[in-house]
Design an enzyme around this catalytic site. Structure first.
Site, PDB file in Angstrom:
ATOM      1  N   ARG A  42      29.259-104.798  45.974  1.00 22.41           N
ATOM      2  CA  ARG A  42      30.190-105.647  45.641  1.00 22.41           C
ATOM      3  C   ARG A  42      29.421-107.072  44.767  1.00 22.41           C
ATOM      4  NH1 ARG A  42      35.116-106.885  46.297  1.00 22.41           N
ATOM      5  NH2 ARG A  42      35.460-104.678  47.251  1.00 22.41           N
ATOM      6  N   HIS A  45      29.322-105.842  41.427  1.00 21.18           N
ATOM      7  CA  HIS A  45      30.626-105.906  40.939  1.00 21.18           C
ATOM      8  C   HIS A  45      31.372-107.061  40.386  1.00 21.18           C
ATOM      9  CE1 HIS A  45      35.109-105.625  41.692  1.00 21.18           C
ATOM     10  NE2 HIS A  45      35.275-104.543  40.857  1.00 21.18           N
TER      11      HIS A  45
END
Length: 215
Positions: A42, A45
């Site tokens: 994450r 990302h």
């Protein structure tokens, strides 16, 4: 023009691309733990920066302490309203936790002026005056981390830990290095990189994985 419109589909595809690029580069996630891997995924990302595979450091006790605290009252204190805004409120609502940021309050400004310290340091002092279990999430203010590290073990006993990833050129790398080498359970990103988006991504990753996704 054809393009993806579904938010979850875009995210899923992004994670697939991240996994593929890591494999193609010959790198691996620093842990086999799926929760830990999801934190790295994450953050990458959010930042599109694969340096976090090396820079992001997760204290071995932090994940366990986070899991244990999920069913008990706790207050998350953020160093900026940007970090506070980035934390997913629906996921947080699945816990008995509360979320606060004192940095923009007038009382914080007055305390900072009186004591000749930064607002971030004053916000930490105000947070520590409140009772209860605490988690500190710092995305921008190295002085907040330095202030937290000044306190003794007795004061730190009611802290879950610190997510400390301030970005910048003055004190950011030094504060995170000091946090990393302290005894406090923490998640930090060594070097100059970090920021509010990274801090929020880390806490969201933990909430999504450990309490189920809610968006």
């Amino acid at each position: 023009m054809s393009y993806m419109k579904n938010p979850m589909g875009i995210e899923t595809k992004s994670f697939q691309i991240i996994d593929s690029l890591i494999r193609e580069s010959g790198q691996t996630y620093p842990s086999d733990d799926l929760v830990v891997q999801y934190i790295y995924k994450r953050v990458i990302h959010t930042s599109a920066d694969f340096d976090y595979l090396d820079n992001l450091k997760i204290h071995p006790e932090f994940i366990d302490r986070f899991k244990e605290a999920l069913s008990s009252p706790l207050t998350i204190y953020t160093d900026t309203n940007m970090v506070k805004a980035g934390i997913n409120k629906k996921a947080l609502a699945l816990t008995p936790w509360t979320l606060k940021c004192f940095v923009a309050d007038e009382a914080t400004a007055q305390l900072a002026k009186t004591e000749n310290i930064t607002r971030s340091m004053a916000a930490i002092k105000r947070a520590l005056s409140e009772p209860g279990k605490k988690l500190f999430v710092v995305g921008n203010a190295p002085t907040a981390i330095f202030k937290l590290l000044e306190y003794d073990a007795q004061t730190q006993s009611d802290w879950l830990g610190i997510i400390g990833v301030p970005v910048g050129f003055v004190g950011a790398a030094e504060s995170k290095e000091a946090l990393y080498h302290s005894s406090l359970p923490s998640i930090t990103a060594l070097g100059r990189k970090g920021g509010s988006n990274v801090a929020a991504a880390i806490i969201n990753a933990l909430l999504y994985q450990l309490k189920g996704r809610s968006e």
